[in-house]
Scaffold this motif. Structure first.
Motif, mmCIF file in Angstrom:
data_model
loop_
_atom_site.group_PDB
_atom_site.id
_atom_site.type_symbol
_atom_site.label_atom_id
_atom_site.label_comp_id
_atom_site.label_asym_id
_atom_site.label_seq_id
_atom_site.Cartn_x
_atom_site.Cartn_y
_atom_site.Cartn_z
ATOM 1 N N ASN A 93 0.818 -1.216 0.000
ATOM 2 C CA ASN A 93 0.000 0.000 0.000
ATOM 3 C C ASN A 93 0.854 1.270 0.000
ATOM 4 O O ASN A 93 0.523 2.251 -0.674
ATOM 5 N N CYS A 96 1.847 1.812 -3.474
ATOM 6 C CA CYS A 96 0.694 2.299 -4.243
ATOM 7 C C CYS A 96 0.473 3.789 -4.001
ATOM 8 O O CYS A 96 0.116 4.531 -4.916
ATOM 9 N N MET A 97 0.680 4.215 -2.753
ATOM 10 C CA MET A 97 0.413 5.615 -2.400
ATOM 11 C C MET A 97 1.371 6.585 -3.103
ATOM 12 O O MET A 97 1.125 7.778 -3.144
ATOM 13 N N GLY A 99 1.883 6.080 -6.230
ATOM 14 C CA GLY A 99 1.491 5.877 -7.616
ATOM 15 C C GLY A 99 2.245 4.728 -8.269
ATOM 16 O O GLY A 99 2.249 4.599 -9.495
ATOM 17 N N SER A 184 -11.750 5.708 1.058
ATOM 18 C CA SER A 184 -12.184 4.506 0.335
ATOM 19 C C SER A 184 -13.089 3.563 1.132
ATOM 20 O O SER A 184 -13.562 2.564 0.590
ATOM 21 N N ASN A 215 -3.586 -2.400 -4.322
ATOM 22 C CA ASN A 215 -2.966 -2.148 -5.634
ATOM 23 C C ASN A 215 -3.962 -2.201 -6.792
ATOM 24 O O ASN A 215 -3.782 -1.487 -7.778
ATOM 25 N N VAL A 218 -5.884 1.157 -6.800
ATOM 26 C CA VAL A 218 -4.997 2.247 -7.217
ATOM 27 C C VAL A 218 -4.735 2.184 -8.721
ATOM 28 O O VAL A 218 -4.795 3.202 -9.415
ATOM 29 N N MET A 231 -2.238 10.579 -2.515
ATOM 30 C CA MET A 231 -2.915 9.404 -1.956
ATOM 31 C C MET A 231 -2.178 9.042 -0.678
ATOM 32 O O MET A 231 -0.971 9.174 -0.596
ATOM 33 N N VAL A 289 -7.789 9.847 -1.027
ATOM 34 C CA VAL A 289 -7.374 10.286 -2.362
ATOM 35 C C VAL A 289 -7.718 11.760 -2.518
ATOM 36 O O VAL A 289 -8.847 12.165 -2.217
#
Lengths: 350, 350
Positions: A93, A96-97, A99, A184, A215, A218, A231, A289
């Motif tokens: 995560n 992912c944050m 990008g 989310s 993931n 995202v 994010m 987000v």
């Protein structure tokens, strides 16, 4: 008498200042101070200084991200997950944050002498299953054993490398005036699941950790919008900490509507009993987000179309420039500043 | 009576089998068994299966290496170094051993509540100075605090990303018949420095840890030879462990001349007093290089021309194919098999 007491107290406080406190690991004000006053002055560089969840690295023609996290959660097994699943999802995560698409993980464990081999196998299986489900490869590892009483069952570090192909800039410094803030799903599930397991509490309706890898969500939202500015997954310190951190770094005022924030009834109930505000409780499968208003609708729809994002909601927006503050329109109709936590509310939650 | 005793013993051993022992973290036989019987069956993939010091990753047009290590050394300050310097050098060296140029590091700490802030600052400064000297950037980090008695002062994980541009294959599986085995300097310094500090022992002549980053030496030798087949830094378990590991994985017999192995007199003396063979003692600034015979001379010269490699020596060669064994021509003129350590000789040495 009183003078001497005050002097003693002052001395005690002075001494305490020079020791690490549990609250230094809380994700709140003291954590921030520890990093800014002790780590950054020595280690500063343009990448580290951003203090995002992961580091964005430009190497040759590639943009990579790197993220590290150590998991010391107690207990190591809790409703909805365990330390192994947490270690994989948490670092995924974080990548992912930034990008990034998570690709490779390292796993390094510190095991306490006397730890049960059966429990170790359960943790390893959980790491393997979670990594497989998320499509990342554990490519290297390390195992250390410390004497009984010098550790606590098992601590896991996971560090990840991901690939960033998103054209926009995603950073905690990049929240922009007018951005819509999307959450989310429900908050507080992970923290209260661990807490209830640890304290042997029984609430009406069991509470499960939300630990999950984000993931897929995202990937989906980065596909539909090139106007995502920030994010963040609200782990230690909950959404209150993370919102404050982003507001600080982006130098903005955030306006949040408390009534739009989804909280499961059993989590709200448990929080009320324990006198804890769910805004400060850790999550492990949720994200905030920040997106330009014109894309907010399609990003929200995309999140809601994923099983992990069904309860996603718009919880507020970015107001004007400021020193960095979060204003909450409360459930009872007032306005208050939502502060960072200063102390340690729930230690060893991740 | 004896029967009952034996039965009790068996039961005890059986029970012990199901718990993690200190020796599982020794880098010896039990460490290997733990990894092969518990980690690999769940986590196996072509990269991890090699069990090299770092993972070689091919991503798009780039070859990267990734390596992770957690440092739990006790005491955290010792003659010649500290846990911070160790954490940076150790992971840099692991990347070098894959033929990589170390670029980026993550640093994740687990601090015990009550740890001295002054000691933390000293460790952070050491991390920063070492990284700077080695030309690597600390790009991301994590800080966790555990309650007093659930950790031990500070544990540090460092994970690194490096770039591999070497044309040859470097791996523990790649030692070849006839290869010359070069050792870059004296053995046992790190382990005995930590040990003497921990136990408050005084030997004739102080012993300093050899902790150092080897990236310059490695860069230099990769420049002069494209026939380097394997490199490894003999940390936990010493050169005995590492030679056995490579012999096993490459399925070769190694022939080592004990008299060629440099050991400082004070280290040899300390080992004799404690009844420890320096071949099993950890090093943190040394490397073993396996190179084709035609390039051995120039590689040895290159190593010796660096301040860290002045005492480098050829210590043996790779013999014929075998199940994997290390034969030692001993100082007294005999031959013996140099085994892996089974138990834990020096716990928490790195």
């Amino acid at each position: 008498m009183i003078k001497s007491f005050l002097f003693d107290l002052k001395l005690k406080v002075k001494r305490m200042d020079k020791k690490i406190l549990l609250a230094h690991g809380s994700g709140g004000t003291l954590s921030q101070q520890l990093i800014e006053a002790h780590f950054l002055p020595s280690l500063h560089n343009p990448i580290l200084n951003l203090l995002d969840d992961g580091a964005l690295i430009n190497f040759e023609d590639l943009r990579l991200c790197m993220s590290t996290d150590t998991y010391v959660v107690d207990p190591i097994f809790f409703p909805g997950g365990d330390i192994g699943k947490l270690a994989v999802c948490g670092t995924i995560n974080d990548m992912c944050m930034c990008g990034g698409k998570p690709l490779y993980l390292s796993i390094a464990v510190i095991i306490e002498e006397g730890f049960s081999m059966a429990d170790l196998d359960r943790v390893i299986a959980s790491i393997a299953n979670t990594a497989k489900a998320a499509g990342v490869h554990v490519v290297t590892g390390d195992t250390k054993v410390v004497p009984h009483g010098k550790g606590d069952k098992i601590f896991i570090n996971s560090t990840g490398i991901g690939h960033v192909s998103y054209s926009g800039t995603i950073s905690g410094t990049n929240a922009r005036n007018g951005d819509i803030i999307i959450l989310s799903g429900t908050i507080g599930d992970h923290g209260m699941a661990v807490m209830s397991q640890r304290e042997g509490l029984r609430f009406s309706g069991e509470i499960f950790s939300d630990v999950a890898h984000l993931n897929e969500i995202v990937r989906d939202i980065l596909d539909v919008s090139s106007n995502i500015h920030c994010m963040r997954d609200p782990t230690r310190g909950g959404i209150a900490s993370v919102l404050n951190e982003i507001a600080d770094k982006s130098k903005k005022r955030f306006l949040i509507d408390e009534e739009t924030i989804p909280v499961r009834p059993q989590v709200r109930g448990a929080c009320e009993i324990l006198g804890i505000d769910p805004m400060y409780v850790a999550n492990e499968g949720k994200m905030l987000v920040f997106v330009a208003p014109e894309d907010a609708g399609k990003v929200l729809d995309k999140i809601r179309s994923h099983p992990l994002g069904k309860e996603a909601a718009i919880i507020g927006k970015v107001g004007e420039d400021s020193e960095g503050e979060v204003i909450l329109n409360t459930l009872i109709g007032g306005k208050r500043i939502l502060d960072r936590p200063t102390g340690e509310i729930l230690p060893r939650i991740c």
